[in-house]
Design a protein around this motif. Structure first.
Motif, PDB file in Angstrom:
ATOM      1  N   GLY A 115       0.573  -1.412  -0.063  1.00 24.94           N
ATOM      2  CA  GLY A 115      -0.224   0.330   0.262  1.00 24.94           C
ATOM      3  C   GLY A 115       0.727   1.223  -0.106  1.00 24.94           C
ATOM      4  N   GLY A 116       1.565   1.727  -0.689  1.00 21.40           N
ATOM      5  CA  GLY A 116       3.199   2.833  -0.952  1.00 21.40           C
ATOM      6  C   GLY A 116       2.181   3.335  -1.788  1.00 21.40           C
ATOM      7  N   SER A 117       2.503   4.606  -0.608  1.00 18.66           N
ATOM      8  CA  SER A 117       1.958   6.297  -1.680  1.00 18.66           C
ATOM      9  C   SER A 117       3.259   6.904  -1.502  1.00 18.66           C
ATOM     10  CB  SER A 117       0.756   6.135  -0.726  1.00 18.66           C
ATOM     11  OG  SER A 117       0.588   7.911  -1.556  1.00 18.66           O
ATOM     12  N   TYR A 118       3.223   7.887  -2.672  1.00 16.68           N
ATOM     13  CA  TYR A 118       4.826   8.872  -2.398  1.00 16.68           C
ATOM     14  C   TYR A 118       4.232   9.971  -1.998  1.00 16.68           C
ATOM     15  CZ  TYR A 118       7.891   6.042  -5.734  1.00 16.68           C
ATOM     16  OH  TYR A 118       8.786   5.601  -5.425  1.00 16.68           O
ATOM     17  N   SER A 119       5.219  10.859  -1.248  1.00 12.44           N
ATOM     18  CA  SER A 119       4.744  12.277  -0.889  1.00 12.44           C
ATOM     19  C   SER A 119       5.184  13.408  -2.482  1.00 12.44           C
ATOM     20  CB  SER A 119       5.839  12.908  -0.033  1.00 12.44           C
ATOM     21  OG  SER A 119       6.935  12.603  -0.570  1.00 12.44           O
ATOM     22  N   PRO A 120       4.416  14.294  -2.332  1.00 10.68           N
ATOM     23  CA  PRO A 120       3.955  14.664  -3.552  1.00 10.68           C
ATOM     24  C   PRO A 120       5.134  15.210  -4.417  1.00 10.68           C
ATOM     25  CG  PRO A 120       2.525  15.862  -1.881  1.00 10.68           C
ATOM     26  CD  PRO A 120       3.570  14.894  -1.324  1.00 10.68           C
ATOM     27  N   ASP A 121       6.677  15.325  -3.573  1.00 12.04           N
ATOM     28  CA  ASP A 121       7.796  16.149  -4.173  1.00 12.04           C
ATOM     29  C   ASP A 121       8.655  13.858  -4.185  1.00 12.04           C
ATOM     30  OD1 ASP A 121       8.009  14.803  -1.578  1.00 12.04           O
ATOM     31  OD2 ASP A 121       9.515  16.630  -0.658  1.00 12.04           O
ATOM     32  N   GLY A 122       7.756  13.060  -4.046  1.00 14.62           N
ATOM     33  CA  GLY A 122       8.680  12.490  -4.464  1.00 14.62           C
ATOM     34  C   GLY A 122       9.683  11.491  -3.465  1.00 14.62           C
ATOM     35  N   PRO A 173      -3.126   3.696   2.843  1.00  9.87           N
ATOM     36  CA  PRO A 173      -2.427   5.420   2.781  1.00  9.87           C
ATOM     37  C   PRO A 173      -2.556   5.908   1.774  1.00  9.87           C
ATOM     38  CG  PRO A 173      -0.635   3.697   3.566  1.00  9.87           C
ATOM     39  CD  PRO A 173      -2.213   3.072   2.936  1.00  9.87           C
ATOM     40  N   SER A 174      -3.036   6.804   1.316  1.00  6.29           N
ATOM     41  CA  SER A 174      -2.515   7.778   0.796  1.00  6.29           C
ATOM     42  C   SER A 174      -2.351   9.946   0.396  1.00  6.29           C
ATOM     43  CB  SER A 174      -3.657   8.077   0.084  1.00  6.29           C
ATOM     44  OG  SER A 174      -3.873   8.840  -1.333  1.00  6.29           O
ATOM     45  N   TRP A 175      -1.204   9.744   0.598  1.00  8.95           N
ATOM     46  CA  TRP A 175      -0.336  11.189   0.625  1.00  8.95           C
ATOM     47  C   TRP A 175      -1.089  12.530  -0.199  1.00  8.95           C
ATOM     48  CZ3 TRP A 175       4.861  10.442   2.113  1.00  8.95           C
ATOM     49  CH2 TRP A 175       5.343  11.831   3.678  1.00  8.95           C
ATOM     50  N   SER A 176      -1.679  13.336   0.899  1.00 11.56           N
ATOM     51  CA  SER A 176      -2.189  14.422   0.133  1.00 11.56           C
ATOM     52  C   SER A 176      -0.986  15.142  -1.207  1.00 11.56           C
ATOM     53  CB  SER A 176      -2.589  15.605   1.210  1.00 11.56           C
ATOM     54  OG  SER A 176      -3.695  16.648  -0.125  1.00 11.56           O
ATOM     55  N   PRO A 177      -1.860  15.484  -2.244  1.00 10.69           N
ATOM     56  CA  PRO A 177      -0.738  16.365  -3.561  1.00 10.69           C
ATOM     57  C   PRO A 177      -1.008  17.873  -2.346  1.00 10.69           C
ATOM     58  CG  PRO A 177      -3.531  16.693  -3.800  1.00 10.69           C
ATOM     59  CD  PRO A 177      -3.517  15.574  -3.053  1.00 10.69           C
ATOM     60  N   ARG A 178      -0.703  18.264  -1.083  1.00 10.83           N
ATOM     61  CA  ARG A 178      -0.569  19.146  -0.606  1.00 10.83           C
ATOM     62  C   ARG A 178       0.088  18.947   0.304  1.00 10.83           C
ATOM     63  NH1 ARG A 178      -5.283  22.961   0.379  1.00 10.83           N
ATOM     64  NH2 ARG A 178      -4.504  23.844   2.353  1.00 10.83           N
ATOM     65  N   GLY A 179       0.824  17.562   0.861  1.00  2.93           N
ATOM     66  CA  GLY A 179       1.365  17.289   0.965  1.00  2.93           C
ATOM     67  C   GLY A 179       1.584  17.103   2.901  1.00  2.93           C
TER      68      GLY A 179
END
Length: 457
Positions: free
Chosen positions: A317-324, A362-368
């Protein structure tokens, strides 16, 4: 993919006279609001604040003209209705739409009758026009006026093909929402999801795509093989998903423009949830090897797999931060399913969830600023958010079976699926960060595993 064109030319208007009906100015963005104008504001975090009252009359046309999507007078009503629906569904505005608002003449578009709108207690009015062009396109103008200050707050214009009239309406609603809330836009966006039908033991699952409000729906696969966990690419031209074609799990990438799919990774031990990196160049996924499930990364074009975790248990279930630079994921390495953070290369792994129950998807917000998740406990599945450091945890839903949150482009709303107690049949829902404004998203079939894409260009 089709692009919506924002116009940059403006034609002179002589004193707002009736001659305006001969040639409506093409709208351009207005300058930033003055300090005085900023008094008209909708607070997205204050649930006790009164909704702003907006009037949204039908968009007039100077001359009724047939287009590929219908006559311009009919499109004018439909445009206003989509804008009305977008703004009302946020829970921030009390709207009087084209079915109830006073119809305005073409010449009034840029010369509002403020006294008339004030008499019905409207704080702001959305006015616009539609015009058919000689080349087969249409022009849509969009204006927002502050009734009390008698001032213009938004001025936008779009030239689109008739089939893209809904996009012009969403762009108009986005401009108004952004001006009145200070938040980023999200109406002109799409989502992919799994459309489901049939009995529980023989569910047919198809990949589907639609606008965020449920319109322009279409199926992308025929349902002959099971498909799970689709995710849109950052450029919105591809979808990565799990496929069980011939009962063999694999990761595939569907090209939306070409309507083709290709095999990315084939392995009998694959698990779920492939996701693109923020730059779209790689795909994060989990795979079981010798009884241990870890996170891996592979180039979106294909190639060698890179292992990122190596701990006993299940990491997925990995999800990146907006900056990767970082990845949030779920793991049961400590005995229960919890959320962990690590650097994008797999280093510096640490746990961030410490509440009761189990944490997943988990899902990282596009706002970070936030991470959304599914929390289970007491037999219920609920949607929540926390900071990347693990603090400030809040549960936003309180239903029996809410799972798999996906963020709106502006990071203010979450899409998820809700399973009905008893039947287990899923539907798509959205909820904002207050947890107050939740609503069901219409789909032709049952829906699960939503993935909300970015704002369309």
């Amino acid at each position: 993919m089709k692009k919506l064109l924002t116009l940059t030319a403006i034609l002179a208007l002589a004193g707002g006279s009736p001659a305006f009906a001969q040639d409506v100015p093409i709208a351009t963005p207005t300058p930033p609001a003055t300090q005085e104008e900023e008094g008209l504001h909708a607070d997205v975090t204050d649930t006790s604040a009164e909704d702003l009252v907006l009037a949204i009359p039908a968009m007039p046309t100077a001359q009724v003209t047939s287009t590929a999507a219908g006559p311009t007078d009919e499109l004018g009503r439909k445009l206003a209705q989509v804008i009305d629906d977008d703004l009302r569904n946020t829970g921030l505005f009390k709207t009087t739409g084209p079915g109830a608002a006073r119809a305005i003449p073409y010449g009034e578009v840029t010369a509002p009758d403020y006294a008339s709108w004030s008499s019905v207690n409207a704080q702001a009015v959305v006015q616009g026009y539609i015009r058919a062009n000689g080349n087969g396109s249409i022009t849509v103008g969009c204006y927002l006026y502050d009734v009390r200050l008698q001032s213009e707050l938004v001025r936008q214009g779009f030239v689109v093909s008739p089939g893209d009239w809904r996009r012009a309406a969403h762009k108009c609603a986005d401009a108004i929402y952004t001006r009145l809330t200070g938040e980023g836009p999200y109406f002109d966006s799409q989502l992919v999801y799994i459309a489901e039908q049939g009995p529980k033991n023989r569910r047919r699952k198809q990949l589907a795509i639609m606008d965020q409000d449920g319109a322009n729906h279409r199926f992308l696969t025929n349902g002959q093989s099971i498909i799970l966990t689709p995710r849109l690419s950052p450029k919105q031209n591809q979808i990565v998903y799990m496929s069980y074609e011939n009962k063999k799990p694999s990761i595939r990438i569907y090209d939306i423009g070409q309507r083709t799919n290709r095999l990315l990774v084939s392995n009998a031990s694959l698990t779920f949830a492939p996701r693109f990196s923020p730059d779209g160049r790689s795909v994060l996924f989990s795979m079981a090897v010798a009884g241990n499930t870890d996170l891996y990364r592979v180039a979106a074009a294909g190639g060698e797999l890179q292992r990122l975790t190596n701990s006993p248990g299940i990491d997925t279930g990995g999800s990146y931060s907006p900056d990767g630079s970082r990845i949030v994921f779920e793991s049961d390495r400590g005995g229960t399913q919890q959320l962990y953070l690590m650097d994008a290369d797999g280093g510096n792994q640490r746990r961030i969830s410490f509440g009761g129950g189990r944490y997943a998807t988990p899902s990282w917000s596009p706002r970070g600023d936030l991470i959304a998740f599914t929390r289970t406990g007491g037999g219920a599945f609920r949607i929540g958010v926390m900071s990347p450091g693990g603090g400030g945890e809040r549960l936003l839903t309180n239903s029996w079976g809410d799972e798999a949150p996906s963020w709106s482009p502006n990071g203010r709303v979450l899409m998820f699926f809700r399973s009905a107690q008893g039947s287990g049949r899923p539907d798509l829902w959205s909820v904002d960060l207050t947890g107050v404004n939740a609503r069901r998203i219409p789909t032709p079939l049952d829906g699960s595993d939503p993935s909300w894409g970015p704002i369309r260009p």
